[in-house]
Motif scaffolding. Structure first.
Motif, PDB file in Angstrom:
ATOM      1  N   PRO A  29       0.819  -1.204  -0.040  1.00 56.40           N
ATOM      2  CA  PRO A  29      -0.057   0.107  -0.175  1.00 56.40           C
ATOM      3  C   PRO A  29       0.794   1.366   0.033  1.00 56.40           C
ATOM      4  CG  PRO A  29      -0.743  -1.616   1.644  1.00 56.40           C
ATOM      5  CD  PRO A  29       0.641  -2.089   0.889  1.00 56.40           C
ATOM      6  N   PRO A  30       0.457   2.319  -0.586  1.00 54.65           N
ATOM      7  CA  PRO A  30       1.200   3.711  -0.717  1.00 54.65           C
ATOM      8  C   PRO A  30       1.266   4.306   0.662  1.00 54.65           C
ATOM      9  CG  PRO A  30      -0.942   3.917  -1.464  1.00 54.65           C
ATOM     10  CD  PRO A  30      -0.949   2.394  -1.341  1.00 54.65           C
ATOM     11  N   ARG A  31       2.310   4.879   0.917  1.00 51.59           N
ATOM     12  CA  ARG A  31       2.476   5.601   2.203  1.00 51.59           C
ATOM     13  C   ARG A  31       1.775   7.081   1.768  1.00 51.59           C
ATOM     14  NH1 ARG A  31       7.874   4.566   4.830  1.00 51.59           N
ATOM     15  NH2 ARG A  31       8.223   2.604   4.202  1.00 51.59           N
ATOM     16  N   ILE A  32       1.037   7.577   2.851  1.00 52.05           N
ATOM     17  CA  ILE A  32       0.073   8.637   2.555  1.00 52.05           C
ATOM     18  C   ILE A  32       0.328   9.720   3.765  1.00 52.05           C
ATOM     19  CG2 ILE A  32      -2.372   9.506   2.659  1.00 52.05           C
ATOM     20  CD1 ILE A  32      -3.086   6.854   1.538  1.00 52.05           C
ATOM     21  N   ARG A  33       0.645  11.040   3.601  1.00 49.83           N
ATOM     22  CA  ARG A  33       0.848  11.977   4.359  1.00 49.83           C
ATOM     23  C   ARG A  33      -0.045  13.310   3.898  1.00 49.83           C
ATOM     24  NH1 ARG A  33       2.343   8.311   6.749  1.00 49.83           N
ATOM     25  NH2 ARG A  33       4.119   7.977   7.811  1.00 49.83           N
TER      26      ARG A  33
END
Length: 52
Positions: A29-33
């Protein structure tokens, strides 16, 4: 006498659609910030392999 200047990190983002793929096919899964500027919130998503 000159003052020492700390180096800054500069992010150059490609926002012409490459980062907006609906199914990027990453191995995890992508990293999200979120980033905030001028009272606005911007969601940032990147591939796990791009270590930051």
């Amino acid at each position: 006498m000159e003052q020492a200047v700390e180096p800054r990190t500069v992010w150059l983002l490609d926002v012409d659609g490459v980062l907006n793929a609906s199914r990027p096919g990453w191995s995890a899964p992508p990293r999200i910030r979120s980033a905030y500027s001028g009272g606005f919130e911007y969601r940032i998503r990147w591939a796990p392999a791009a270590r930051c």
